[in-house]
Design a protein around this motif. Structure first.
Motif, PDB file in Angstrom:
ATOM      1  N   THR A 136     -17.173  20.869 -51.978  1.00  0.00           N
ATOM      2  CA  THR A 136     -17.125  21.245 -50.569  1.00  0.00           C
ATOM      3  C   THR A 136     -17.735  22.626 -50.396  1.00  0.00           C
ATOM      4  O   THR A 136     -17.403  23.561 -51.138  1.00  0.00           O
ATOM      5  CB  THR A 136     -15.666  21.248 -50.065  1.00  0.00           C
ATOM      6  OG1 THR A 136     -15.117  19.962 -50.295  1.00  0.00           O
ATOM      7  CG2 THR A 136     -15.593  21.583 -48.599  1.00  0.00           C
ATOM      8  N   ALA A 137     -18.593  22.767 -49.411  1.00  0.00           N
ATOM      9  CA  ALA A 137     -19.328  24.026 -49.221  1.00  0.00           C
ATOM     10  C   ALA A 137     -18.391  25.206 -48.960  1.00  0.00           C
ATOM     11  O   ALA A 137     -18.475  26.254 -49.597  1.00  0.00           O
ATOM     12  CB  ALA A 137     -20.335  23.870 -48.078  1.00  0.00           C
ATOM     13  N   GLY A 163     -21.019  14.730 -37.863  1.00  0.00           N
ATOM     14  CA  GLY A 163     -21.258  16.060 -38.394  1.00  0.00           C
ATOM     15  C   GLY A 163     -20.433  16.420 -39.611  1.00  0.00           C
ATOM     16  O   GLY A 163     -19.743  15.588 -40.210  1.00  0.00           O
ATOM     17  N   ASP A 164     -20.501  17.700 -39.980  1.00  0.00           N
ATOM     18  CA  ASP A 164     -19.963  18.178 -41.250  1.00  0.00           C
ATOM     19  C   ASP A 164     -18.471  17.930 -41.419  1.00  0.00           C
ATOM     20  O   ASP A 164     -18.016  17.547 -42.505  1.00  0.00           O
ATOM     21  CB  ASP A 164     -20.250  19.675 -41.408  1.00  0.00           C
ATOM     22  CG  ASP A 164     -21.731  19.956 -41.606  1.00  0.00           C
ATOM     23  OD1 ASP A 164     -22.474  19.002 -41.896  1.00  0.00           O
ATOM     24  OD2 ASP A 164     -22.140  21.121 -41.466  1.00  0.00           O
ATOM     25  N   ASP A 165     -17.665  18.173 -40.379  1.00  0.00           N
ATOM     26  CA  ASP A 165     -16.216  17.999 -40.522  1.00  0.00           C
ATOM     27  C   ASP A 165     -15.872  16.552 -40.867  1.00  0.00           C
ATOM     28  O   ASP A 165     -15.006  16.285 -41.716  1.00  0.00           O
ATOM     29  CB  ASP A 165     -15.498  18.423 -39.236  1.00  0.00           C
ATOM     30  CG  ASP A 165     -15.501  19.923 -39.035  1.00  0.00           C
ATOM     31  OD1 ASP A 165     -15.827  20.654 -39.997  1.00  0.00           O
ATOM     32  OD2 ASP A 165     -15.188  20.375 -37.917  1.00  0.00           O
ATOM     33  N   ILE A 213     -17.869  14.387 -42.295  1.00  0.00           N
ATOM     34  CA  ILE A 213     -18.366  14.086 -43.643  1.00  0.00           C
ATOM     35  C   ILE A 213     -17.392  14.603 -44.693  1.00  0.00           C
ATOM     36  O   ILE A 213     -17.111  13.933 -45.694  1.00  0.00           O
ATOM     37  CB  ILE A 213     -19.763  14.699 -43.847  1.00  0.00           C
ATOM     38  CG1 ILE A 213     -20.791  13.955 -42.969  1.00  0.00           C
ATOM     39  CG2 ILE A 213     -20.175  14.639 -45.318  1.00  0.00           C
ATOM     40  CD1 ILE A 213     -22.160  14.578 -42.970  1.00  0.00           C
ATOM     41  N   GLU A 214     -16.832  15.790 -44.457  1.00  0.00           N
ATOM     42  CA  GLU A 214     -15.878  16.336 -45.419  1.00  0.00           C
ATOM     43  C   GLU A 214     -14.596  15.510 -45.471  1.00  0.00           C
ATOM     44  O   GLU A 214     -13.952  15.410 -46.513  1.00  0.00           O
ATOM     45  CB  GLU A 214     -15.573  17.798 -45.103  1.00  0.00           C
ATOM     46  CG  GLU A 214     -16.713  18.736 -45.446  1.00  0.00           C
ATOM     47  CD  GLU A 214     -17.234  18.537 -46.865  1.00  0.00           C
ATOM     48  OE1 GLU A 214     -16.411  18.502 -47.804  1.00  0.00           O
ATOM     49  OE2 GLU A 214     -18.458  18.383 -47.033  1.00  0.00           O
ATOM     50  N   ARG A 274     -15.350  12.846 -47.787  1.00  0.00           N
ATOM     51  CA  ARG A 274     -15.256  13.332 -49.164  1.00  0.00           C
ATOM     52  C   ARG A 274     -13.798  13.305 -49.626  1.00  0.00           C
ATOM     53  O   ARG A 274     -13.484  12.884 -50.742  1.00  0.00           O
ATOM     54  CB  ARG A 274     -15.802  14.756 -49.273  1.00  0.00           C
ATOM     55  CG  ARG A 274     -15.755  15.318 -50.702  1.00  0.00           C
ATOM     56  CD  ARG A 274     -16.094  16.802 -50.731  1.00  0.00           C
ATOM     57  NE  ARG A 274     -17.417  17.062 -50.221  1.00  0.00           N
ATOM     58  CZ  ARG A 274     -18.540  16.930 -50.917  1.00  0.00           C
ATOM     59  NH1 ARG A 274     -18.469  16.554 -52.179  1.00  0.00           N
ATOM     60  NH2 ARG A 274     -19.711  17.194 -50.374  1.00  0.00           N
TER      61      ARG A 274
END
Length: 678
Positions: free
Chosen positions: A305-306, A524-526, A528-529, A532
């Protein structure tokens, strides 16, 4: 006198610290498999044994009846749960229902609304919507999300747009249905309360000073399990329970937050020590469930995670003996993936693993069909968890009934195109060219698409098949897969697998668009995480054996357009680096076994024997031309490794022990071309 050592028996130092923490706010960040239930039940026992609280003053809450039942069982084993003056362990909804029945004011009657779809349907009809069962379920889900997130009808449209909610109708229309639904539940002095209302009204009643005083004199110690799954409305109720007090223990893992679509948020867990600066914070990172090999992969996936909050930086430490490394497998298409998985499942069962200790986990329920079929063909019993078996799903039953009726018609030409007829029958049921809006509608669409893929497969196997013959074959498949009450391999979605564990887990369909799912990529990113984290949850369900698989196309006739999930990018999945057998986990001491990456006695099910035959023919030809023995070209072990690992590039080929620069220069291009052609 209670034994002062009983609550500490068998606990590691971190668990002991959590158990013995002083009365007050305690936050336990507990990774997967770290013994959180044992820890919190022992903490409750310690608070009682040390005289800090009476059993009847403790309320422990969680989110599912199964989890609440496990809490009660653990507490009973410690002698502190049961009838009378004892610890209460319930779901949020059960606790709220009990309070409503006790505190509800006279003169105003209410009843619990067990089934909200009819009321939602009336509200939708009132605003002129034409709905299906799936769109009604999607509307109900939106109402549940809004109420759990403390959002009313007036604010729904703006908040839903900001959150990019996937809805079957425009957000402003959903807001009108939401408003109509809430109005329909009020009828003078009589109210209908849905499950979300239980939480809302329980919190409202505790605003009354008399009710608050009564409740807080009864309950003085609170424990919340799976705190990462709490919704804003549940947190509001918890605040009402507490009042100005802080005797609260929360346990959770932000890395397992996978229900944000329903309003759950890890924010309260991550901000706990900010809200309670004097709180005791304990991290449980020793994983007693999974082997170090499984734990290592889980850490790599979640660690990629970034930007990670400090509360999510749990790095699991495997406590079990070493085991087999996670095994990746790439297949040409979905059917080959399913048959390969079934073959490996059969190998595990033949080697002594109980079928009930094996799980096949996928992202969406519609993916189960091909694995149901493959397991049936292999004679392996299975059960579908969290959803009906494929051929018992409502939409599939409807489709089968309509197909059977169509096949009996006497006005259809004998040579009618069966595929076209099936598509025409399925279209009114929801099989459209494009994906519909709304999760439930999409699930129905995916199921019908899966049925259509079965039809396409049958037509490809038997060109010119009649509609009657096609329907008969579908009916036989449905009957063959009906295995009621038979314990076997578990088929489940990743969401349905939360809280469960098995000796062997197969994570399947690991391609972009599935994991992460397409809708998450669009959001978006949230989102996608969260996908994960869902993948991480799947990995941590495995105790010992973990298999990861994906296919490059939907069918063998299609182009290989898929790619492996991004969540495995940068992760070394080469099983040979461990020096252990990729099948049984034993240490490899024989040089030939090290080349193969497995014991000589362990077999790889589903190996491409056609490729193996081609490799043998190629080796024999090269040996004959050079006048040397075949083993001087490549050993049997090297051929086995190539056939089983299917190296696609120079790096993968040279990674096979024994294939150094000389052999790579001599044979590399030919071997890679052989693999590519098969």
């Amino acid at each position: 006198m209670p034994d002062p050592h009983r609550v500490l028996d068998g606990l590691d130092p971190e668990q002991q610290r959590a158990v013995l923490a002083p009365r007050g706010p305690v936050c336990v960040l507990a990774g997967a498999g770290t013994g959180k239930t044992r820890t919190i039940t022992r903490r409750i026992a310690h608070l009682i044994d040390s005289g800090q609280v009476n059993p009847g003053q403790v309320l422990a809450v969680t989110f599912t009846t199964r989890a609440a039942g496990e809490l009660r069982a653990r507490l009973r084993s410690l002698g502190i749960a049961g009838p009378g003056n004892s610890v209460q362990a319930q779901t949020f909804h059960a606790a709220a229902l009990r309070q409503l029945r006790y505190f509800w004011p006279r003169g105003l009657s209410w009843e619990l609304l067990d089934h909200k779809l009819p009321v939602v349907a009336r509200a939708a009809d009132h605003v002129g919507l034409t709905t299906t069962t799936e769109s009604l379920r999607d509307l109900a889900s939106e109402i549940e999300w809004a109420k759990g997130s403390l959002i009313g009808p007036a604010d729904y449209a703006s908040r839903a747009a900001a959150e990019a909610r996937d809805t079957p109708f425009p957000h402003d229309v959903v807001a009108r249905v939401f408003d109509g639904y809430e109005t329909a539940k009020r009828n003078g002095s009589h109210l209908l309360l849905d499950f979300d209302d239980l939480i809302i009204y329980a919190g409202e009643l505790l605003r009354e000073p008399a009710a608050a005083t009564d409740f807080r004199s009864r309950y003085r110690c609170f424990v919340v399990d799976e705190y990462q799954d709490i919704t804003p409305v549940q947190q509001l109720l918890l605040d009402a329970w507490l009042g100005e007090r802080d005797n609260l223990t929360v346990v959770g893992d932000a890395n397992q937050t996978i229900y944000s679509f329903a309003g759950a948020t890890a924010r309260y867990l991550l901000e706990f020590t900010r809200r309670y600066p004097d709180a005791t914070l304990v991290r449980l990172e020793r994983d007693y469930r999974s082997t170090p090999e499984v734990v290592s992969l889980a850490n790599q996936v979640i660690g990629a995670t970034a930007e990670r909050s400090p509360g999510t930086r749990l790095e699991l430490i495997g406590q079990r003996p070493r085991g087999p490394v996670p095994r990746p497998a790439e297949f040409a298409d979905d059917l080959r993936e399913a048959s390969g998985v079934a073959a490996q499942v059969k190998h595990l069962i033949n080697a002594g693993t109980a079928p009930s200790e094996v799980a096949v986990l996928y992202r969406v329920n519609a993916q189960s069909e091909r694995f149901e079929e493959a397991l049936t063909g292999a004679g392996i019993p299975y059960q579908v968890r969290g959803s009906e078996a494929f051929f018992t799903r409502t939409e599939i039953v409807q489709a089968m009934r309509k197909l059977a009726a169509t096949a009996e018609r006497d006005d259809l030409p004998h040579d009618v195109d069966a595929t076209r007829v099936v598509r025409a029958v399925l279209a009114p049921l929801g099989l459209s060219e494009s994906e519909p809006a709304g999760p439930h509608a999409k699930a129905r669409w995916e199921s019908l698409r899966a049925l259509m893929s079965v039809v396409d497969e049958l037509v490809a196997d038997e060109p010119g098949i009649t509609l009657q013959r096609l329907v008969t074959e579908l009916t036989l498949r449905a009957e063959e897969r009906h295995t009621p009450g038979q314990a076997g391999v578990t088929l489940a979605s990743l969401h349905a697998a939360k809280g469960l564990e098995w000796d062997a887990v197969f994570l399947v369909g690991l391609t972009e668009g599935s994991v992460p799912i397409t809708q998450a990529v669009e959001r978006g990113d949230d989102a996608i995480e969260e996908e994960r984290r869902l993948f991480y949850v799947g990995i941590t369900r495995a105790r010992e054996h973990l298999y990861l698989s994906w296919s490059l196309s939907r069918s063998g006739a299609g182009r290989a357009t898929r790619r492996r999930t991004r969540f495995l990018d940068g992760i070394d999945l080469d099983p040979r680096r461990s020096g252990r057998c990729t099948v049984c986990g034993a240490e490899l001491v024989n040089p030939e076994s090290r080349v193969r990456g497995r014991c000589a006695s362990c077999r790889i099910e589903g190996r491409d024997e056609g490729l193996m035959s081609a490799l043998r023919t190629w080796r024999a030809d090269r040996a004959r031309r050079r006048g040397v023995r075949e083993g001087a070209i490549l050993t049997d072990a090297m051929l086995d490794a190539i056939a089983e690992q299917r190296p696609a590039d120079v790096g993968s080929l040279v990674a096979i022990p024994g294939i150094g620069s000389v052999k790579l220069e001599e044979f590399g291009d030919e071997l890679l071309e052989l693999v590519k052609r098969r």
